[in-house]
Design a protein around this motif. Structure first.
Motif, PDB file in Angstrom:
ATOM      1  N   VAL A 268       9.381   9.530  -3.903  1.00 33.23           N
ATOM      2  CA  VAL A 268       8.309   9.197  -4.538  1.00 33.23           C
ATOM      3  C   VAL A 268       7.992   7.671  -4.578  1.00 33.23           C
ATOM      4  O   VAL A 268       7.397   6.929  -5.008  1.00 33.23           O
ATOM      5  CB  VAL A 268       9.301   8.958  -5.747  1.00 33.23           C
ATOM      6  N   VAL A 269       9.353   6.608  -4.198  1.00 40.92           N
ATOM      7  CA  VAL A 269       9.270   4.939  -3.839  1.00 40.92           C
ATOM      8  C   VAL A 269       7.937   4.867  -2.550  1.00 40.92           C
ATOM      9  O   VAL A 269       7.333   4.374  -2.860  1.00 40.92           O
ATOM     10  CB  VAL A 269      10.555   4.119  -3.375  1.00 40.92           C
ATOM     11  N   LEU A 270       7.989   6.560  -1.755  1.00 41.79           N
ATOM     12  CA  LEU A 270       7.108   6.056  -0.277  1.00 41.79           C
ATOM     13  C   LEU A 270       5.679   6.282  -1.372  1.00 41.79           C
ATOM     14  O   LEU A 270       4.383   5.033  -1.010  1.00 41.79           O
ATOM     15  CB  LEU A 270       7.570   6.630   1.185  1.00 41.79           C
ATOM     16  N   ILE A 271       5.317   7.126  -1.381  1.00 44.25           N
ATOM     17  CA  ILE A 271       3.951   7.640  -2.800  1.00 44.25           C
ATOM     18  C   ILE A 271       3.664   6.250  -3.458  1.00 44.25           C
ATOM     19  O   ILE A 271       2.778   6.075  -3.365  1.00 44.25           O
ATOM     20  CB  ILE A 271       4.536   8.435  -3.551  1.00 44.25           C
ATOM     21  N   LEU A 272       4.271   5.643  -4.077  1.00 44.24           N
ATOM     22  CA  LEU A 272       4.073   4.798  -5.065  1.00 44.24           C
ATOM     23  C   LEU A 272       3.494   3.237  -4.461  1.00 44.24           C
ATOM     24  O   LEU A 272       2.676   2.396  -3.986  1.00 44.24           O
ATOM     25  CB  LEU A 272       5.298   4.582  -5.595  1.00 44.24           C
ATOM     26  N   ILE A 273       4.094   2.992  -2.992  1.00 48.16           N
ATOM     27  CA  ILE A 273       4.055   1.968  -2.619  1.00 48.16           C
ATOM     28  C   ILE A 273       2.589   1.868  -1.614  1.00 48.16           C
ATOM     29  O   ILE A 273       1.856   1.331  -1.630  1.00 48.16           O
ATOM     30  CB  ILE A 273       5.275   1.418  -1.548  1.00 48.16           C
TER      31      ILE A 273
ATOM     32  N   GLU B  38      -0.924  -4.159   9.118  1.00 45.48           N
ATOM     33  CA  GLU B  38      -0.926  -2.092   9.063  1.00 45.48           C
ATOM     34  C   GLU B  38      -1.469  -1.660   7.854  1.00 45.48           C
ATOM     35  O   GLU B  38      -0.569  -1.964   7.209  1.00 45.48           O
ATOM     36  CB  GLU B  38       0.868  -1.450  10.348  1.00 45.48           C
ATOM     37  N   SER B  39      -1.496  -0.186   7.997  1.00 42.81           N
ATOM     38  CA  SER B  39      -1.674   0.178   6.489  1.00 42.81           C
ATOM     39  C   SER B  39      -0.563   1.273   6.232  1.00 42.81           C
ATOM     40  O   SER B  39       0.294   1.722   7.009  1.00 42.81           O
ATOM     41  CB  SER B  39      -2.603   1.550   7.631  1.00 42.81           C
ATOM     42  N   PHE B  40      -0.472   1.469   5.035  1.00 43.80           N
ATOM     43  CA  PHE B  40       0.800   1.675   4.859  1.00 43.80           C
ATOM     44  C   PHE B  40       0.251   3.669   4.359  1.00 43.80           C
ATOM     45  O   PHE B  40       0.528   4.213   3.403  1.00 43.80           O
ATOM     46  CB  PHE B  40       1.521   1.338   3.094  1.00 43.80           C
ATOM     47  N   ASN B  41      -0.963   4.036   4.285  1.00 42.64           N
ATOM     48  CA  ASN B  41      -1.432   4.874   4.374  1.00 42.64           C
ATOM     49  C   ASN B  41      -0.365   6.512   5.132  1.00 42.64           C
ATOM     50  O   ASN B  41      -0.238   7.338   4.803  1.00 42.64           O
ATOM     51  CB  ASN B  41      -2.200   5.315   5.209  1.00 42.64           C
ATOM     52  N   SER B  42       0.448   5.606   6.155  1.00 42.88           N
ATOM     53  CA  SER B  42       1.668   6.869   6.704  1.00 42.88           C
ATOM     54  C   SER B  42       2.860   7.203   5.666  1.00 42.88           C
ATOM     55  O   SER B  42       2.809   7.965   5.809  1.00 42.88           O
ATOM     56  CB  SER B  42       2.101   6.495   7.753  1.00 42.88           C
ATOM     57  N   PHE B  43       2.638   6.391   4.567  1.00 37.93           N
ATOM     58  CA  PHE B  43       3.740   6.422   3.312  1.00 37.93           C
ATOM     59  C   PHE B  43       3.047   7.704   2.977  1.00 37.93           C
ATOM     60  O   PHE B  43       4.488   8.060   2.262  1.00 37.93           O
ATOM     61  CB  PHE B  43       3.576   5.049   2.714  1.00 37.93           C
ATOM     62  N   TYR B  44       1.690   8.132   2.576  1.00 36.01           N
ATOM     63  CA  TYR B  44       2.062   9.169   1.923  1.00 36.01           C
ATOM     64  C   TYR B  44       2.882  10.264   2.152  1.00 36.01           C
ATOM     65  O   TYR B  44       2.805  11.306   1.840  1.00 36.01           O
ATOM     66  CB  TYR B  44       0.701   9.803   2.155  1.00 36.01           C
ATOM     67  N   ILE B  45       2.139  10.707   3.456  1.00 41.78           N
ATOM     68  CA  ILE B  45       2.522  11.625   4.267  1.00 41.78           C
ATOM     69  C   ILE B  45       4.335  12.057   4.276  1.00 41.78           C
ATOM     70  O   ILE B  45       4.814  12.840   4.214  1.00 41.78           O
ATOM     71  CB  ILE B  45       2.128  11.585   5.971  1.00 41.78           C
ATOM     72  N   ILE B  46       4.871  11.286   5.197  1.00 42.49           N
ATOM     73  CA  ILE B  46       6.300  11.010   4.935  1.00 42.49           C
ATOM     74  C   ILE B  46       7.564  11.063   3.376  1.00 42.49           C
ATOM     75  O   ILE B  46       7.913  12.010   3.798  1.00 42.49           O
ATOM     76  CB  ILE B  46       6.664   9.318   5.172  1.00 42.49           C
ATOM     77  N   GLY B  47       6.031  10.619   2.659  1.00 41.41           N
ATOM     78  CA  GLY B  47       6.598  10.123   1.473  1.00 41.41           C
ATOM     79  C   GLY B  47       6.812  12.003   0.330  1.00 41.41           C
ATOM     80  O   GLY B  47       8.204  11.922   0.417  1.00 41.41           O
ATOM     81  N   ILE B  48       5.458  12.561   0.504  1.00 45.81           N
ATOM     82  CA  ILE B  48       5.612  14.233  -0.114  1.00 45.81           C
ATOM     83  C   ILE B  48       6.540  14.486   0.742  1.00 45.81           C
ATOM     84  O   ILE B  48       7.303  15.676  -0.097  1.00 45.81           O
ATOM     85  CB  ILE B  48       4.412  14.247   0.159  1.00 45.81           C
ATOM     86  N   ALA B  49       6.802  13.883   2.472  1.00 47.24           N
ATOM     87  CA  ALA B  49       8.041  15.140   2.976  1.00 47.24           C
ATOM     88  C   ALA B  49       8.948  15.070   2.430  1.00 47.24           C
ATOM     89  O   ALA B  49      10.167  15.927   2.086  1.00 47.24           O
ATOM     90  CB  ALA B  49       7.542  14.796   5.007  1.00 47.24           C
ATOM     91  N   CYS B  50       9.650  13.238   2.439  1.00 53.30           N
ATOM     92  CA  CYS B  50      10.606  13.192   1.537  1.00 53.30           C
ATOM     93  C   CYS B  50      11.192  14.058   0.091  1.00 53.30           C
ATOM     94  O   CYS B  50      12.189  14.850   0.242  1.00 53.30           O
ATOM     95  CB  CYS B  50      10.942  11.454   1.712  1.00 53.30           C
TER      96      CYS B  50
END
Length: 209
Positions: free
Chosen positions: A121-126, A74-86
C-alpha cells in the motif's frame, strides 16, 4: 549513505521481526519476579518494540531507495506493480494461514503478511504522490494548499499523536479542579487545537515560505 544501506536496513528489519516472533512473544509465558519481571514487562507489554522497529527499519530502507530515485531522477512507476504484487501476496498468505477474517479486527501482532500488504500500500501511495508532485508547478493556489496541508500534517504525525494522548488526562485534571466535565473537555480540546495550529504554522512557514 552507501549502496549497502538499504540492504542493511531490510536485513535488520528481518532480524527485529524474528526477535519479536521467536523470542519476545514467548517471554510473556515465563514467571518471573523483581527486576526481571519489570524488564519482561517492558519488552512484552503494550508496545511491541521489536515488531515496530522492524517496520521502521523497512521504512528507512525504502526512504533510502526513494532518495536514490530522486537524485538519479528515476521514475517511481515501477512501485505500482511491486505494490500491487505485495498487496495481493499479503492477502493470499493471510488466506492460506487462516487470518483473512481478522483484517478489520484489532490484533496483538502484525505478522509478516500484514507487513507485506502494508508495504505494498505504501509503495502504491508513493507512486501516486510522485505523479501528483510532478505537476505541482501547474496547480493553482487551492490545489497547492491542499497538498501542503497534508504534507505538513504528515510531518507532524508523531507529535500530534503524542498531544492527542494528553487530551483526556488533561480533561481529568481540569475536571478535578473545576468540577465541570463539559468545560474541562472544551478547554482540553481547545489547547490541543491551539498547539496543533501553532505547530502547523511553524512547520508550514519553514517548508513553504
Amino acid at each position: 549513505m552507501n549502496r549497502h544501506t538499504m540492504a542493511i536496513c531490510f536485513a535488520l528489519a528481518i532480524v527485529m521481526y524474528s526477535m519479536q516472533i521467536l523470542v519476545i512473544n514467548n517471554l510473556a509465558y515465563y514467571k518471573t519476579e523483581g527486576i526481571i519481571e519489570l524488564l519482561k514487562l517492558l519488552l512484552t507489554a503494550k508496545y511491541a518494540y521489536f515488531l515496530m522497529l522492524s517496520g521502521t527499519l523497512a521504512g528507512v530502507g525504502m526512504g533510502v531507495l526513494c532518495r536514490r530515485f530522486l537524485l538519479e531522477k528515476e521514475s517511481f512507476n515501477s512501485f505500482y506493480i511491486i505494490g500491487i504484487a505485495c498487496v495481493l501476496l499479503g492477502l493470499i498468505i493471510s488466506i492460506h494461514v487462516g487470518d483473512f477474517r481478522t483484517w478489520l479486527q484489532p490484533v496483538t501482532t502484525n505478522y509478516v503478511w500484514r507487513w507485506v500488504t502494508y508495504f505494498g500500500v505504501v509503495l502504491i501511495l508513493i507512486s501516486a504522490i510522485d505523479l501528483l508532485l510532478i505537476k505541482y508547478d501547474e496547480y493553482g493556489k487551492w490545489e497547492r494548499a491542499v497538498l501542503q496541508f497534508f504534507s505538513v500534517i504528515g510531518l507532524l504525525a508523531f507529535p500530534l499523536f503524542i498531544l492527542h494522548e494528553m487530551v483526556i488526562p488533561l480533561k481529568g485534571i481540569l475536571m478535578v479542579m473545576t468540577g465541570h466535565e463539559l468545560f474541562s473537555l472544551l478547554v482540553s480540546l481547545s489547547m490541543f487545537l491551539m498547539v496543533t495550529f501553532l505547530l502547523y504554522r511553524k512547520v508550514h512557514k519553514l517548508s513553504y515560505l
